[in-house]
Enzyme design. Structure first.
Site, PDB file in Angstrom:
ATOM      1  N   ARG A   1      12.780  -2.736  10.839  1.00 33.92           N
ATOM      2  CA  ARG A   1      11.768  -2.212  11.754  1.00 33.92           C
ATOM      3  C   ARG A   1      11.456  -3.193  12.874  1.00 33.92           C
ATOM      4  O   ARG A   1      11.332  -4.390  12.626  1.00 33.92           O
ATOM      5  CB  ARG A   1      10.473  -1.937  10.964  1.00 33.92           C
ATOM      6  CG  ARG A   1      10.354  -0.517  10.483  1.00 33.92           C
ATOM      7  CD  ARG A   1       9.247  -0.381   9.468  1.00 33.92           C
ATOM      8  NE  ARG A   1       7.934  -0.803   9.965  1.00 33.92           N
ATOM      9  CZ  ARG A   1       6.802  -0.677   9.260  1.00 33.92           C
ATOM     10  NH1 ARG A   1       6.848  -0.128   8.053  1.00 33.92           N
ATOM     11  NH2 ARG A   1       5.654  -1.071   9.753  1.00 33.92           N
TER      12      ARG A   1
ATOM     13  N   LYS B   1       0.839  -1.210   0.000  1.00 31.93           N
ATOM     14  CA  LYS B   1       0.000   0.000   0.000  1.00 31.93           C
ATOM     15  C   LYS B   1       0.870   1.255   0.000  1.00 31.93           C
ATOM     16  O   LYS B   1       0.602   2.195  -0.732  1.00 31.93           O
ATOM     17  CB  LYS B   1      -0.890   0.061   1.253  1.00 31.93           C
ATOM     18  CG  LYS B   1      -1.779  -1.109   1.478  1.00 31.93           C
ATOM     19  CD  LYS B   1      -2.627  -0.912   2.723  1.00 31.93           C
ATOM     20  CE  LYS B   1      -1.856  -0.822   4.031  1.00 31.93           C
ATOM     21  NZ  LYS B   1      -1.170  -2.050   4.469  1.00 31.93           N
TER      22      LYS B   1
ATOM     23  N   ARG C   1       0.704  -8.799  13.638  1.00 28.03           N
ATOM     24  CA  ARG C   1       0.144  -7.803  12.720  1.00 28.03           C
ATOM     25  C   ARG C   1      -0.789  -8.456  11.702  1.00 28.03           C
ATOM     26  O   ARG C   1      -1.833  -7.908  11.359  1.00 28.03           O
ATOM     27  CB  ARG C   1       1.276  -7.063  12.002  1.00 28.03           C
ATOM     28  CG  ARG C   1       2.043  -6.157  12.949  1.00 28.03           C
ATOM     29  CD  ARG C   1       3.347  -5.696  12.365  1.00 28.03           C
ATOM     30  NE  ARG C   1       3.164  -4.798  11.237  1.00 28.03           N
ATOM     31  CZ  ARG C   1       4.087  -4.607  10.300  1.00 28.03           C
ATOM     32  NH1 ARG C   1       5.225  -5.266  10.326  1.00 28.03           N
ATOM     33  NH2 ARG C   1       3.849  -3.761   9.329  1.00 28.03           N
TER      34      ARG C   1
ATOM     35  N   ARG D   1      12.146  -7.122   4.910  1.00 20.48           N
ATOM     36  CA  ARG D   1      12.189  -5.690   4.575  1.00 20.48           C
ATOM     37  C   ARG D   1      13.254  -4.920   5.370  1.00 20.48           C
ATOM     38  O   ARG D   1      13.387  -5.088   6.569  1.00 20.48           O
ATOM     39  CB  ARG D   1      10.807  -5.090   4.859  1.00 20.48           C
ATOM     40  CG  ARG D   1      10.720  -3.606   4.602  1.00 20.48           C
ATOM     41  CD  ARG D   1       9.319  -3.170   4.406  1.00 20.48           C
ATOM     42  NE  ARG D   1       8.507  -3.269   5.614  1.00 20.48           N
ATOM     43  CZ  ARG D   1       7.228  -2.910   5.662  1.00 20.48           C
ATOM     44  NH1 ARG D   1       6.609  -2.476   4.582  1.00 20.48           N
ATOM     45  NH2 ARG D   1       6.549  -3.026   6.793  1.00 20.48           N
TER      46      ARG D   1
ATOM     47  N   ARG E   1      -8.557   0.958   9.821  1.00 17.52           N
ATOM     48  CA  ARG E   1      -8.140  -0.410  10.093  1.00 17.52           C
ATOM     49  C   ARG E   1      -9.105  -1.139  11.018  1.00 17.52           C
ATOM     50  O   ARG E   1      -8.880  -2.310  11.328  1.00 17.52           O
ATOM     51  CB  ARG E   1      -6.762  -0.397  10.761  1.00 17.52           C
ATOM     52  CG  ARG E   1      -5.606  -0.648   9.804  1.00 17.52           C
ATOM     53  CD  ARG E   1      -4.358  -0.210  10.539  1.00 17.52           C
ATOM     54  NE  ARG E   1      -3.226  -1.051  10.365  1.00 17.52           N
ATOM     55  CZ  ARG E   1      -2.117  -0.652   9.716  1.00 17.52           C
ATOM     56  NH1 ARG E   1      -2.073   0.495   9.112  1.00 17.52           N
ATOM     57  NH2 ARG E   1      -1.076  -1.436   9.678  1.00 17.52           N
TER      58      ARG E   1
HETATM   59  P1  AMP Z   1       1.940   0.300   9.034  1.00 20.19           P
HETATM   60  O1  AMP Z   1       3.248   0.910   8.662  1.00 20.19           O
HETATM   61  O2  AMP Z   1       0.800   0.859   8.265  1.00 20.19           O
HETATM   62  O3  AMP Z   1       1.970  -1.207   9.028  1.00 20.19           O
HETATM   63  O4  AMP Z   1       1.669   0.729  10.557  1.00 20.19           O
HETATM   64  C1  AMP Z   1       2.576   0.427  11.584  1.00 20.19           C
HETATM   65  C2  AMP Z   1       1.881   0.427  12.936  1.00 20.19           C
HETATM   66  O5  AMP Z   1       1.307   1.714  13.184  1.00 20.19           O
HETATM   67  C3  AMP Z   1       0.720  -0.543  13.061  1.00 20.19           C
HETATM   68  O6  AMP Z   1       1.129  -1.857  13.358  1.00 20.19           O
HETATM   69  C4  AMP Z   1      -0.052   0.100  14.212  1.00 20.19           C
HETATM   70  O7  AMP Z   1       0.575  -0.132  15.450  1.00 20.19           O
HETATM   71  C5  AMP Z   1       0.084   1.579  13.892  1.00 20.19           C
HETATM   72  N1  AMP Z   1      -1.017   2.019  12.999  1.00 20.19           N
HETATM   73  C6  AMP Z   1      -0.896   2.438  11.707  1.00 20.19           C
HETATM   74  N2  AMP Z   1      -2.107   2.763  11.199  1.00 20.19           N
HETATM   75  C7  AMP Z   1      -3.012   2.542  12.190  1.00 20.19           C
HETATM   76  C8  AMP Z   1      -4.414   2.664  12.283  1.00 20.19           C
HETATM   77  N3  AMP Z   1      -5.167   3.071  11.251  1.00 20.19           N
HETATM   78  N4  AMP Z   1      -4.997   2.340  13.476  1.00 20.19           N
HETATM   79  C9  AMP Z   1      -4.277   1.948  14.529  1.00 20.19           C
HETATM   80  N5  AMP Z   1      -2.946   1.777  14.496  1.00 20.19           N
HETATM   81  C10 AMP Z   1      -2.305   2.075  13.345  1.00 20.19           C
END
Ligand code: AMP
Length: 214
Positions: free
Chosen positions: A162, A15, A173, A128, A90
């Site tokens: 990360r 994404k 996740r 990654r 989410r």
């Molecule tokens: P991502 O890089 O999009 O995978 O996001 C990394 C982390 O940020 C996720 O595992 C959550 O802990 C937090 N996060 C990102 N977007 C959201 C969201 N819409 N709602 C809640 N937590 C989020």
């Protein structure tokens, strides 16, 4: 009517890459909640510390905190027209909050699923690595840097793994995605606002497919 393009897909589905391309090539602002939370790393507040701990565990930040951030970010001038949400909503609560926001902003929501099989996601995430200097993303399995651990463009920059890309965290996740986020696909499908792209293969091909849908 201006659109809010919502990219939905499991962690690692690409994404972020696609949203970045839409931003670079079409000038559509990319709003990534994950990136915004990561940027809080350097601020020394209680909420920032809590967010970092939640992220490192692979779980989700509370809906209210996330919504406040999205609301604030999308009130700026650059998001007066279309924008892309990458990683939001989410949860069902977040999807409801986004409906309200879209109504207030006079925009329509277009959801696009980026679909990638689970086995592939595991490899993408645990492999990654990213350059802390320029954000270039590598994968130790499919796109390794020329020299292990070092960015091709920034020899002094260390490649970051990360905290939430370690296997145990990736499992959490992906489970969180299945349990809380996947049901949103059905929600957007029922309201006839869901389209889908195949997220496997070359990113340029995926982008071409995506561009046709928006
Ligand atoms: P991502 O890089 O999009 O995978 O996001 C990394 C982390 O940020 C996720 O595992 C959550 O802990 C937090 N996060 C990102 N977007 C959201 C969201 N819409 N709602 C809640 N937590 C989020």
């Amino acid at each position: 009517m201006a659109k809010i393009i919502v990219l939905i897909g499991a962690p690692g589905a690409g994404k972020g890459t696609q949203a970045r391309l839409l931003n670079e090539r079409r000038g559509i602002p990319q709003i990534s909640t994950g990136d915004m939370f990561r940027d809080m790393k350097n601020s020394d507040t209680e909420i920032a510390r809590e967010v970092q701990a939640i992220m490192a565990s692979g779980k989700l930040v509370p809906d209210e905190v996330t919504y406040a951030m999205v609301r604030d970010r999308t009130s700026r001038l650059d998001t007066a027209g279309c924008y892309v949400l990458d990683g939001y909503p989410r949860t069902a609560v977040q999807a409801g909050q986004l409906e309200e926001l879209a109504k207030e902003q006079g925009k329509e929501i277009q959801a696009i699923e980026v679909d990638v099989p689970k086995e592939e996601l595991m490899k993408r995430l645990t492999g990654r690595r990213s350059c802390q200097e320029c954000g270039e993303i590598y994968n130790i399995y499919s796109k390794p840097p020329k020299v292990e651990g070092i960015c091709d463009f920034h020899p002094d920059a260390h490649l970051e793994h990360r905290a939430d890309d370690y296997e145990e965290k990736v499992k959490v996740r992906l489970e969180t995605y299945d349990e809380l986020t996947k049901p949103l696909l059905e929600y957007y499908e029922k309201t006839r606002r869901l389209k889908k792209v195949d997220g496997t293969g070359e990113f340029e091909m995926i982008y071409a497919e995506l561009e046709k849908l928006i």
